[in-house]
Structure formats: structure tokens, C-alpha cells
Design an enzyme around this catalytic site. Structure first.
Site, PDB file in Angstrom:
ATOM      1  N   LYS A   1       0.868  -1.177   0.000  1.00 35.69           N
ATOM      2  CA  LYS A   1       0.000   0.000   0.000  1.00 35.69           C
ATOM      3  C   LYS A   1       0.900   1.220   0.000  1.00 35.69           C
ATOM      4  CE  LYS A   1      -4.408   0.825   0.009  1.00 35.69           C
ATOM      5  NZ  LYS A   1      -5.554  -0.024  -0.389  1.00 35.69           N
TER       6      LYS A   1
ATOM      7  N   ASP B   1      -6.956   4.215  -4.736  1.00 34.16           N
ATOM      8  CA  ASP B   1      -7.620   4.071  -3.436  1.00 34.16           C
ATOM      9  C   ASP B   1      -8.221   5.459  -3.156  1.00 34.16           C
ATOM     10  OD1 ASP B   1      -7.749   1.959  -1.078  1.00 34.16           O
ATOM     11  OD2 ASP B   1      -7.458   3.875  -0.109  1.00 34.16           O
TER      12      ASP B   1
HETATM   13  P1  NDP Z   1     -12.886   7.674  -3.116  1.00 38.30           P
HETATM   14  O1  NDP Z   1     -11.845   8.684  -2.873  1.00 38.30           O
HETATM   15  O2  NDP Z   1     -13.377   7.440  -4.491  1.00 38.30           O
HETATM   16  O3  NDP Z   1     -14.178   7.976  -2.209  1.00 38.30           O
HETATM   17  C1  NDP Z   1     -14.104   8.068  -0.832  1.00 38.30           C
HETATM   18  C2  NDP Z   1     -15.493   8.420  -0.316  1.00 38.30           C
HETATM   19  O4  NDP Z   1     -15.502   8.275   1.095  1.00 38.30           O
HETATM   20  C3  NDP Z   1     -15.908   9.852  -0.622  1.00 38.30           C
HETATM   21  O5  NDP Z   1     -17.290   9.915  -0.800  1.00 38.30           O
HETATM   22  C4  NDP Z   1     -15.481  10.572   0.659  1.00 38.30           C
HETATM   23  O6  NDP Z   1     -16.194  11.785   0.903  1.00 38.30           O
HETATM   24  C5  NDP Z   1     -15.829   9.530   1.687  1.00 38.30           C
HETATM   25  N1  NDP Z   1     -15.020   9.749   2.899  1.00 38.30           N
HETATM   26  C6  NDP Z   1     -13.666   9.745   3.011  1.00 38.30           C
HETATM   27  N2  NDP Z   1     -13.277  10.018   4.268  1.00 38.30           N
HETATM   28  C7  NDP Z   1     -14.421  10.180   4.950  1.00 38.30           C
HETATM   29  C8  NDP Z   1     -14.702  10.482   6.303  1.00 38.30           C
HETATM   30  N3  NDP Z   1     -13.714  10.667   7.197  1.00 38.30           N
HETATM   31  N4  NDP Z   1     -16.007  10.553   6.680  1.00 38.30           N
HETATM   32  C9  NDP Z   1     -16.996  10.345   5.776  1.00 38.30           C
HETATM   33  N5  NDP Z   1     -16.795  10.065   4.472  1.00 38.30           N
HETATM   34  C10 NDP Z   1     -15.529  10.001   4.082  1.00 38.30           C
HETATM   35  O7  NDP Z   1     -12.302   6.314  -2.481  1.00 38.30           O
HETATM   36  P2  NDP Z   1     -12.737   4.811  -2.769  1.00 38.30           P
HETATM   37  O8  NDP Z   1     -14.196   4.733  -3.005  1.00 38.30           O
HETATM   38  O9  NDP Z   1     -11.798   4.253  -3.743  1.00 38.30           O
HETATM   39  O10 NDP Z   1     -12.392   4.135  -1.358  1.00 38.30           O
HETATM   40  C11 NDP Z   1     -13.339   4.022  -0.305  1.00 38.30           C
HETATM   41  C12 NDP Z   1     -12.901   2.907   0.620  1.00 38.30           C
HETATM   42  O11 NDP Z   1     -12.835   1.671  -0.096  1.00 38.30           O
HETATM   43  C13 NDP Z   1     -11.522   3.073   1.258  1.00 38.30           C
HETATM   44  O12 NDP Z   1     -11.529   2.469   2.537  1.00 38.30           O
HETATM   45  C14 NDP Z   1     -10.626   2.242   0.335  1.00 38.30           C
HETATM   46  O13 NDP Z   1      -9.447   1.829   0.986  1.00 38.30           O
HETATM   47  C15 NDP Z   1     -11.544   1.078   0.051  1.00 38.30           C
HETATM   48  N6  NDP Z   1     -11.250   0.288  -1.133  1.00 38.30           N
HETATM   49  C16 NDP Z   1     -11.119   0.858  -2.365  1.00 38.30           C
HETATM   50  C17 NDP Z   1     -10.879   0.071  -3.458  1.00 38.30           C
HETATM   51  C18 NDP Z   1     -10.814   0.628  -4.837  1.00 38.30           C
HETATM   52  O14 NDP Z   1     -10.687  -0.156  -5.775  1.00 38.30           O
HETATM   53  N7  NDP Z   1     -10.913   1.937  -5.029  1.00 38.30           N
HETATM   54  C19 NDP Z   1     -10.721  -1.382  -3.352  1.00 38.30           C
HETATM   55  C20 NDP Z   1     -10.964  -1.896  -2.026  1.00 38.30           C
HETATM   56  C21 NDP Z   1     -11.196  -1.073  -0.971  1.00 38.30           C
HETATM   57  P3  NDP Z   1     -15.437  13.196   0.735  1.00 38.30           P
HETATM   58  O15 NDP Z   1     -15.339  13.419  -0.745  1.00 38.30           O
HETATM   59  O16 NDP Z   1     -16.327  14.166   1.424  1.00 38.30           O
HETATM   60  O17 NDP Z   1     -14.107  13.056   1.420  1.00 38.30           O
HETATM   61  O1  2IT Z   2      -7.802  -1.735  -0.986  1.00 34.55           O
HETATM   62  C1  2IT Z   2      -7.726  -2.236  -2.115  1.00 34.55           C
HETATM   63  O2  2IT Z   2      -7.844  -3.452  -2.314  1.00 34.55           O
HETATM   64  C2  2IT Z   2      -7.513  -1.332  -3.257  1.00 34.55           C
HETATM   65  N1  2IT Z   2      -7.435  -0.129  -3.069  1.00 34.55           N
HETATM   66  C3  2IT Z   2      -7.342  -1.891  -4.644  1.00 34.55           C
HETATM   67  C4  2IT Z   2      -5.942  -2.340  -4.855  1.00 34.55           C
HETATM   68  C5  2IT Z   2      -5.598  -2.747  -6.262  1.00 34.55           C
HETATM   69  O3  2IT Z   2      -4.411  -3.050  -6.445  1.00 34.55           O
HETATM   70  O4  2IT Z   2      -6.446  -2.777  -7.140  1.00 34.55           O
END
Ligand code: NDP
Ligand code: 2IT
Length: 449
Positions: free
Chosen positions: A129, A169
Site C-alpha cells: 500500500k 484508493d
Molecule cells: P474515493 O476517494 O473514491 O471515495 C471516498 C469516499 O468516502 C468519498 O465519498 C469521501 O467523501 C468519503 N469519505 C472519506 N473520508 C471520509 C470520512 N472521514 N467521513 C466520511 N466520508 C468520508 O475512495 P474509494 O471509493 O476508492 O475508497 C473508499 C474505501 O474503499 C476506502 O476504505 C478504500 O481503501 C476502500 N477500497 C477501495 C478500493 C478501490 O478499488 N478503489 C478497493 C478496495 C477497498 P469526501 O469526498 O467528502 O471526502
Molecule cells: O484496498 C484495495 O484493495 C484497493 N485499493 C485496490 C488495490 C488494487 O491493487 O487494485
């Protein structure tokens, strides 16, 4: 040999001493230790070889300065990281996170979790990460570009398609990956699959953007079916409105569920009659192309906006935690149970506190932990790497079928180690032990390294 039994508390004491002031890392390790240590004690080959101590120590941590110039010509200095956690079963693989409050603690918890998650995908993927305390919010495209180029100017020395393959992420989406890939290609003069989540024009994979959200819903569907339930007609709340949340909502709607709430860090929307596909498409455009706030949805469609509120107080049968770590605490868990919630799926990484997760389990709420439920994202990243190596692209149908079958296999692995007589399946234990075993056995095979 010695073969003294491991104790959870003694193990955690050693870990916290070695890694002081890292509460998120401690939390992620404790969650694993609670289910894996009893398993280790029944399998002494893992005790004397100190496999869990080895798995909680990252292979290496890279930290570097990122210096760039903003639109006013001011010099900005940020810190970049890559935590290469474990490459026992494949090259390092995992996302990059850009948020102003990013710490090494967060990246260590995420890298550790990734080890188990990537193992569960059934694909040959190690774990890493990385990211930066750079906040892309409010920055111009050119500023983001200059930052990404500066970040990659150092990171490129440490990654490669058979070494370490970063992805997105929080705060890192298609725009950032494109700038990062462009700079890597310029520095290395190589066109290969060194990042995933790339644009479709230059080696990206269909379904990668949707994969984490879709996979989370596929997993929820499997979990409900296993317990004689289904998604059809269920009222669902989804926290967040980023990549994971948006495509979680899309798949819920496709499978007949009703999305009544979503959020961002400024509050929640409540769509009492359920969001339509058209409304969701509007929201996806707002978030992906216009970088807007969720309140704009409420203004446009005249639904309720609850400032500074989470989605959990809104009564629902299914809850999808898709925003960030520790967003669902013990009070939220109590509210969910009181309101009749029957299942929670973690689309985000470690969104539930340990106390909340224990409370939900005790109250027989089905609970899909992140390392199983959100593994669809990295799984399709793995499929993007496969397509890059083969120099071809699979169709949308092919990829969605593969994603669905991977989520099904992750569910089966959870059943193998998580089934219990007369109780709902313990998915936390199932995912932890299945994820652990594959990596631990590979490490044992290598000897003492
Ligand atoms: P994005 O940046 O696309 O979206 C994050 C979202 O979460 C936004 O709506 C943001 O709102 C909100 N958010 C962030 N911090 C806070 C907070 N403190 N309180 C409330 N809302 C919050 O990120 P992702 O959707 O990619 O990631 C979301 C989660 O999923 C993370 O935990 C990430 O590690 C996990 N994840 C992502 C993967 C991926 O492929 N992208 C894969 C697996 C897991 P705002 O804009 O207001 O900050
Ligand atoms: O938390 C996760 O699994 C991710 N942000 C996706 C990682 C990846 O390599 O696609």
C-alpha cells in the site's frame, strides 16, 4: 522444538511495543490475531517458525520527499510512501491513497489487510500500500498532474510489472492513475502493466472501475443466500459516494435492492422512495466528472440532506460501509441492530471498529469483513495484469462473470473455516484463516527468509 502455545495478549503486547503509536495497525492485527492464533495453536508448524511475527513485519517501507510547484508558483513539499508488505505469493500489489491526514500507521494497516485479501482472491498477488499526504481536493488538474509526476519520479525506482503494481484508493482515481502512468512510461521508456485502474485506451480493463462495489454486492448476495435471504426489495444504506460506494449502489439497484441513503464527509442524503438508476447516473457524473458534493444531489432532486450525519441512523435492512476506516462505531452498530439491520458488508477497508464488529456478530447480524467483501477490486486489477501480459482485452461479460465467480470462491473459503453449528457463518474467522493459510504455507516453503 519449543511449540509453546501463542497467547493473543502476549502477541499483541510484543506487536504494540515494536510498533508504538500505530492504533490502526494494532486494530487490524488484533482482528486477525483473534481468529488466527487459535488456528496456529492447532497447527504447531506455524508457531516455532514465528510466521505471524514475520507476517506482521513489512518486507520494507519506502518513504520519500515529493516536491512540486502549485499554480501560484509556490513550492510545495509532501511525503510519499510505499509499504511493500509481503510478496510470498506474488508481486506486491495494492492501492495508493492521497489524503491530507495520511500516516504510516494507516498504510501499515492497509498493507497488512491487503496480504490476506489478495490471498483470498485466488490470484498470485502479494501485498503493498502507498500514497501521500497530498490532498487532491480543490487542486487544479495541472496541480494534480505536477504532483503525480513528482511522486512517480521517485516511486518508479521501486515498482515494476513483476515487482510491485500500484492502483487507486481514496483520492486516487482514473485521472491520477493516468498522470502516474504517463510519467512512469516517460522515465522508464517501457509500456507495460505497472499500474492497474488504467484508462481503457491504454491498457485498462473493463469492469475495474466497478469491480470493488460490484464485488461487495455479489458477496452480500452470496452471504444472504447462504442464510436463506436475498437482496430483492431490501432497503439499503451505503456510506460514501466515491468509487466503491457508487458502484455498490449500482449493483444493489440492478439486483433489486433499494438504495435509500448515501453520504460524503459533509453529510448524508435520504431518498425515501429509493434512488432510481437515472438519479444514480446523475450522481456518478457529479462525482466522477464534476467532482461535486453529495448535497448537490439533494438540491437537484429535492430529497433530504442531513448535514454532518452518517447514513447509519436511517433505518435499513442492509448496510454497506464504503467510505473509510472506523466510520461505523459501537453506537452506530447499536443503532443498526435496533433498527432491524440483518447484514453489513464492508466495501471500505476496516470501516467498523472492533467493538462494533463484535457487537454485530453477537447480535447475529451477518457481517462480511473488508478483506473478503471488497476483494473484487484487487481481483479485477489482477485480471487487468493478466490481460496486459497477454496483450489482449476481455469483454465486459467475460470480466463480470470472472469477478462473480471469484467472489463466490472467496465466499466458499470463508465457509470452509467460518461455519459453526447453529450459528450464522463467522466470516471474519473464515476470511482470516483462509487468507493466512496460503501465505503462511508459501513462507514456510521458502525456509527462514
Ligand atoms: P474515493 O476517494 O473514491 O471515495 C471516498 C469516499 O468516502 C468519498 O465519498 C469521501 O467523501 C468519503 N469519505 C472519506 N473520508 C471520509 C470520512 N472521514 N467521513 C466520511 N466520508 C468520508 O475512495 P474509494 O471509493 O476508492 O475508497 C473508499 C474505501 O474503499 C476506502 O476504505 C478504500 O481503501 C476502500 N477500497 C477501495 C478500493 C478501490 O478499488 N478503489 C478497493 C478496495 C477497498 P469526501 O469526498 O467528502 O471526502
Ligand atoms: O484496498 C484495495 O484493495 C484497493 N485499493 C485496490 C488495490 C488494487 O491493487 O487494485
Amino acid at each position: 522444538m519449543f511449540s509453546n502455545k501463542l497467547s493473543i495478549e502476549e502477541f499483541m503486547l510484543g506487536l504494540t511495543k515494536r510498533n508504538p503509536h500505530e492504533p490502526e495497525f494494532h486494530q487490524a492485527v488484533r482482528e486477525v490475531a483473534e481468529s488466527v492464533i487459535p488456528f496456529i495453536n492447532q497447527n504447531p508448524q506455524y508457531i516455532d517458525t514465528r510466521i505471524l511475527e514475520r507476517m506482521t513485519e513489512p518486507d520494507r517501507i519506502i518513504s520519500f520527499r515529493v516536491c512540486w510547484e502549485d499554480d501560484q508558483g509556490k513550492i510545495r513539499v509532501n511525503r510519499g510512501y510505499r509499504v511493500q508488505f509481503n510478496n510470498a505469493i506474488g508481486p506486491y500489489k495494492g492501492g495508493l491513497r492521497f489524503t491530507s491526514n495520511l500516516t504510516l500507521d494507516t498504510l501499515k494497516f492497509l498493507g497488512f489487510e491487503q496480504t490476506f485479501k489478495n490471498s483470498l482472491t485466488t490470484l498470485p498477488l502479494g501485498a503493498a500500500k502507498g500514497g501521500s499526504d497530498f490532498n487532491p481536493k480543490g487542486k487544479s488538474d495541472r496541480e494534480v498532474m505536477r504532483f503525480c509526476q513528482a511522486f512517480m519520479s521517485e516511486l518508479h525506482k521501486h515498482i515494476g510489472p513483476d515487482i510491485d503494481i500500484p492502483a487507486g484508493d481514496i483520492g486516487v482515481g482514473g485521472r491520477e492513475i493516468s498522470y502516474l502512468f504517463g510519467q512512469y512510461k516517460r522515465l522508464e521508456n517501457k509500456f507495460h502493466g505497472v499500474l492497474t485502474g488504467k484508462g481503457l485506451e491504454y491498457g485498462g480493463s473493463l469492469v475495474r472501475k466497478e469491480a470493488t462495489g460490484f464485488g461487495t454486492v455479489f458477496f452480500m448476495d452470496e452471504m444472504l443466500k447462504e442464510h436463506g435471504e436475498s437482496l430483492e426489495g431490501k432497503r439499503c444504506v451505503v456510506s460514501g459516494s466515491g468509487n466503491v460506494a457508487l458502484y455498490t449502489a449500482e449493483k444493489i439497484i440492478q439486483l433489486g435492492g433499494i438504495v435509500i441513503a448515501m453520504s460524503d464527509s459533509s453529510g448524508a442524503i435520504h431518498v425515501k422512495e429509493g434512488m432510481t438508476q437515472e438519479q444514480l447516473e446523475w450522481l456518478i457524473d457529479l462525482k466522477e466528472n464534476r467532482r461535486g458534493r453529495i448535497k448537490e444531489f439533494a438540491d437537484h432532486f429535492h430529497c433530504d440532506f442531513l448535514p454532518d450525519s452518517k447514513v447509519w441512523p436511517i433505518p435499513a435492512q442492509l448496510a454497506f460501509a464504503c467510505a473509510t476506516q472506523n466510520e461505523l462505531d459501537i453506537d452506530d452498530a447499536k443503532t443498526l441492530v435496533k433498527n432491524g439491520c440483518i447484514a453489513v458488508a464492508e466495501g471500505a477497508n476496516m470501516p467498523s471498529t472492533l467493538e462494533a464488529a463484535h457487537f454485530l456478530k453477537k447480535n447475529k447480524v451477518l457481517f462480511a469483513p473488508a478483506k473478503a467483501a471488497n476483494a473484487g477490486g484487487v481481483a479485477v486489477s489482477g485480471l487487468e495484469m493478466t490481460q496486459n501480459s497477454m496483450r489482449l482485452s476481455w469483454s465486459m461479460e467475460e470480466l463480470e462473470d470472472r469477478l462473480k465467480s471469484i467472489m463466490g470462491r472467496i465466499h466458499e473459503q470463508c465457509l470452509q473455516y467460518g461455519k459453526q453449528e447453529g450459528q450464522p457463518v463467522d466470516y471474519v474467522r473464515g476470511a482470516n484463516i483462509a487468507g493466512f493459510k496460503k501465505v503462511a504455507d508459501a513462507m514456510l516453503a521458502y525456509g527462514v527468509v
